[in-house]
Design a protein around this motif. Structure first.
Motif, PDB file in Angstrom:
ATOM      1  N   SER A  17      -3.729  -2.722  -7.905  1.00  0.00           N
ATOM      2  CA  SER A  17      -2.777  -1.816  -7.254  1.00  0.00           C
ATOM      3  C   SER A  17      -2.192  -0.859  -8.282  1.00  0.00           C
ATOM      4  O   SER A  17      -2.304  -1.052  -9.494  1.00  0.00           O
ATOM      5  N   LEU A  18      -1.566   0.190  -7.804  1.00  0.00           N
ATOM      6  CA  LEU A  18      -0.888   1.116  -8.712  1.00  0.00           C
ATOM      7  C   LEU A  18       0.225   0.418  -9.474  1.00  0.00           C
ATOM      8  O   LEU A  18       0.480   0.723 -10.639  1.00  0.00           O
ATOM      9  N   ALA A  19       0.901  -0.546  -8.840  1.00  0.00           N
ATOM     10  CA  ALA A  19       1.940  -1.306  -9.534  1.00  0.00           C
ATOM     11  C   ALA A  19       1.332  -2.118 -10.678  1.00  0.00           C
ATOM     12  O   ALA A  19       1.927  -2.240 -11.749  1.00  0.00           O
ATOM     13  N   VAL A  57       7.841  -4.968 -10.449  1.00  0.00           N
ATOM     14  CA  VAL A  57       7.397  -3.574 -10.495  1.00  0.00           C
ATOM     15  C   VAL A  57       7.054  -3.149  -9.079  1.00  0.00           C
ATOM     16  O   VAL A  57       6.139  -3.691  -8.459  1.00  0.00           O
ATOM     17  N   VAL A  58       7.829  -2.204  -8.567  1.00  0.00           N
ATOM     18  CA  VAL A  58       7.623  -1.684  -7.210  1.00  0.00           C
ATOM     19  C   VAL A  58       7.705  -0.163  -7.244  1.00  0.00           C
ATOM     20  O   VAL A  58       8.417   0.402  -8.072  1.00  0.00           O
ATOM     21  N   PRO A  59       7.000   0.508  -6.361  1.00  0.00           N
ATOM     22  CA  PRO A  59       7.081   1.969  -6.323  1.00  0.00           C
ATOM     23  C   PRO A  59       8.372   2.425  -5.646  1.00  0.00           C
ATOM     24  O   PRO A  59       8.884   1.770  -4.745  1.00  0.00           O
ATOM     25  N   ILE A  60       8.895   3.567  -6.109  1.00  0.00           N
ATOM     26  CA  ILE A  60      10.050   4.154  -5.427  1.00  0.00           C
ATOM     27  C   ILE A  60       9.684   5.469  -4.748  1.00  0.00           C
ATOM     28  O   ILE A  60      10.399   5.940  -3.889  1.00  0.00           O
ATOM     29  N   GLU A  61       8.544   6.045  -5.147  1.00  0.00           N
ATOM     30  CA  GLU A  61       8.011   7.206  -4.441  1.00  0.00           C
ATOM     31  C   GLU A  61       6.544   7.354  -4.777  1.00  0.00           C
ATOM     32  O   GLU A  61       6.060   6.787  -5.763  1.00  0.00           O
ATOM     33  N   ASN A  62       5.837   8.096  -3.929  1.00  0.00           N
ATOM     34  CA  ASN A  62       4.447   8.411  -4.250  1.00  0.00           C
ATOM     35  C   ASN A  62       4.110   9.810  -3.764  1.00  0.00           C
ATOM     36  O   ASN A  62       4.816  10.369  -2.928  1.00  0.00           O
ATOM     37  N   SER A  63       3.056  10.351  -4.307  1.00  0.00           N
ATOM     38  CA  SER A  63       2.710  11.744  -4.019  1.00  0.00           C
ATOM     39  C   SER A  63       2.219  11.941  -2.590  1.00  0.00           C
ATOM     40  O   SER A  63       2.295  13.040  -2.061  1.00  0.00           O
ATOM     41  N   ALA A  64       1.725  10.895  -1.966  1.00  0.00           N
ATOM     42  CA  ALA A  64       1.197  11.024  -0.607  1.00  0.00           C
ATOM     43  C   ALA A  64       2.281  10.994   0.458  1.00  0.00           C
ATOM     44  O   ALA A  64       2.242  11.747   1.422  1.00  0.00           O
ATOM     45  N   SER A  65       3.289  10.115   0.290  1.00  0.00           N
ATOM     46  CA  SER A  65       4.288   9.979   1.355  1.00  0.00           C
ATOM     47  C   SER A  65       5.716  10.207   0.888  1.00  0.00           C
ATOM     48  O   SER A  65       6.649  10.039   1.663  1.00  0.00           O
ATOM     49  N   THR A  67       9.365   9.709  -0.952  1.00  0.00           N
ATOM     50  CA  THR A  67      10.292   8.614  -1.257  1.00  0.00           C
ATOM     51  C   THR A  67      10.003   7.399  -0.391  1.00  0.00           C
ATOM     52  O   THR A  67       9.796   7.512   0.813  1.00  0.00           O
ATOM     53  N   LEU A  68       9.994   6.235  -1.015  1.00  0.00           N
ATOM     54  CA  LEU A  68       9.809   4.987  -0.283  1.00  0.00           C
ATOM     55  C   LEU A  68      11.189   4.396  -0.017  1.00  0.00           C
ATOM     56  O   LEU A  68      11.748   3.669  -0.824  1.00  0.00           O
ATOM     57  N   HIS A  69      11.734   4.746   1.130  1.00  0.00           N
ATOM     58  CA  HIS A  69      13.098   4.347   1.485  1.00  0.00           C
ATOM     59  C   HIS A  69      13.272   2.830   1.531  1.00  0.00           C
ATOM     60  O   HIS A  69      14.357   2.324   1.231  1.00  0.00           O
ATOM     61  N   SER A  70      12.206   2.114   1.871  1.00  0.00           N
ATOM     62  CA  SER A  70      12.317   0.649   1.933  1.00  0.00           C
ATOM     63  C   SER A  70      12.627   0.063   0.561  1.00  0.00           C
ATOM     64  O   SER A  70      13.360  -0.926   0.457  1.00  0.00           O
ATOM     65  N   THR A  71      12.113   0.666  -0.502  1.00  0.00           N
ATOM     66  CA  THR A  71      12.430   0.185  -1.847  1.00  0.00           C
ATOM     67  C   THR A  71      13.895   0.441  -2.173  1.00  0.00           C
ATOM     68  O   THR A  71      14.582  -0.427  -2.719  1.00  0.00           O
ATOM     69  N   TYR A  72      14.392   1.617  -1.841  1.00  0.00           N
ATOM     70  CA  TYR A  72      15.810   1.910  -2.080  1.00  0.00           C
ATOM     71  C   TYR A  72      16.709   0.972  -1.277  1.00  0.00           C
ATOM     72  O   TYR A  72      17.743   0.523  -1.768  1.00  0.00           O
ATOM     73  N   ASP A  73      16.319   0.674  -0.042  1.00  0.00           N
ATOM     74  CA  ASP A  73      17.088  -0.280   0.767  1.00  0.00           C
ATOM     75  C   ASP A  73      17.157  -1.646   0.079  1.00  0.00           C
ATOM     76  O   ASP A  73      18.222  -2.269   0.020  1.00  0.00           O
ATOM     77  N   VAL A  81      18.859  -4.188 -11.146  1.00  0.00           N
ATOM     78  CA  VAL A  81      18.985  -2.822 -11.663  1.00  0.00           C
ATOM     79  C   VAL A  81      17.604  -2.296 -12.018  1.00  0.00           C
ATOM     80  O   VAL A  81      16.668  -3.062 -12.250  1.00  0.00           O
ATOM     81  N   ILE A  82      17.482  -0.984 -12.046  1.00  0.00           N
ATOM     82  CA  ILE A  82      16.241  -0.358 -12.499  1.00  0.00           C
ATOM     83  C   ILE A  82      16.254  -0.390 -14.023  1.00  0.00           C
ATOM     84  O   ILE A  82      17.145   0.161 -14.656  1.00  0.00           O
ATOM     85  N   ALA A  83      15.262  -1.048 -14.617  1.00  0.00           N
ATOM     86  CA  ALA A  83      15.218  -1.226 -16.072  1.00  0.00           C
ATOM     87  C   ALA A  83      14.300  -0.212 -16.748  1.00  0.00           C
ATOM     88  O   ALA A  83      14.319  -0.072 -17.958  1.00  0.00           O
ATOM     89  N   GLY A  84      13.502   0.489 -15.989  1.00  0.00           N
ATOM     90  CA  GLY A  84      12.591   1.468 -16.566  1.00  0.00           C
ATOM     91  C   GLY A  84      11.846   2.212 -15.477  1.00  0.00           C
ATOM     92  O   GLY A  84      11.916   1.851 -14.306  1.00  0.00           O
ATOM     93  N   GLU A  85      11.143   3.255 -15.899  1.00  0.00           N
ATOM     94  CA  GLU A  85      10.403   4.078 -14.942  1.00  0.00           C
ATOM     95  C   GLU A  85       9.113   4.543 -15.601  1.00  0.00           C
ATOM     96  O   GLU A  85       9.073   4.844 -16.794  1.00  0.00           O
ATOM     97  N   LEU A  86       8.049   4.602 -14.810  1.00  0.00           N
ATOM     98  CA  LEU A  86       6.760   5.049 -15.309  1.00  0.00           C
ATOM     99  C   LEU A  86       6.023   5.725 -14.171  1.00  0.00           C
ATOM    100  O   LEU A  86       5.965   5.186 -13.065  1.00  0.00           O
ATOM    101  N   GLY A  87       5.477   6.878 -14.417  1.00  0.00           N
ATOM    102  CA  GLY A  87       4.662   7.569 -13.418  1.00  0.00           C
ATOM    103  C   GLY A  87       3.211   7.138 -13.529  1.00  0.00           C
ATOM    104  O   GLY A  87       2.672   7.049 -14.632  1.00  0.00           O
ATOM    105  N   VAL A  88       2.588   6.869 -12.410  1.00  0.00           N
ATOM    106  CA  VAL A  88       1.170   6.521 -12.362  1.00  0.00           C
ATOM    107  C   VAL A  88       0.503   7.489 -11.400  1.00  0.00           C
ATOM    108  O   VAL A  88       0.913   7.598 -10.241  1.00  0.00           O
TER     109      VAL A  88
END
Length: 115
Positions: A17-19, A57-65, A67-73, A81-88
């Motif tokens: 997976s991308l994650a 590690v979970v996505p918070i947004e992707n280029s196809a759809s 923002t992933l609101h379910s992750t923010y919820d 807390v969010i400890a880091g960020e990485l674009g894939v």
């Protein structure tokens, strides 16, 4: 034993997976870490909050759809807390049998976020 990293897998427990790609890149500086795939965002949060993993590690947004609101919820519902960020980069391809031309294609099956 505590798992270090939980990720959302395409099939629970499988890599690819991308994650999983993000885990490989984000934690590549560590000499050793364990990882486990789960089947839902909620399961990843539950594993971290329950002490089964140090990180999820979970996505918070992707280029196809977008923002992933379910992750923010889930971030709002859990004491994490969010400890880091990485674009894939997401890359998709249309796969078919060798004897089929693009002109022959009538239907395409895909995850709804992709098409």
């Amino acid at each position: 034993a505590m798992l270090d990293v939980i990720f959302l897998g395409p099939i629970p427990g499988e890599e690819g997976s991308l994650a999983h790609v993000a885990i490989s890149r984000f934690f590549n500086h560590l000499p050793h870490f364990t990882q486990k795939g789960v089947k839902s965002f909620a399961a990843a949060f539950k594993a971290v909050v329950g002490g089964e993993a140090m990180y999820g590690v979970v996505p918070i947004e992707n280029s196809a759809s977008g923002t992933l609101h379910s992750t923010y919820d889930l971030l709002l519902q859990h004491d994490v807390v969010i400890a880091g960020e990485l674009g894939v980069r997401e890359v998709y391809c249309l796969c078919g049998r060798p004897d089929v031309t693009l002109a022959d294609v009538r239907y395409v099956l895909s995850h709804p976020n992709i098409l």
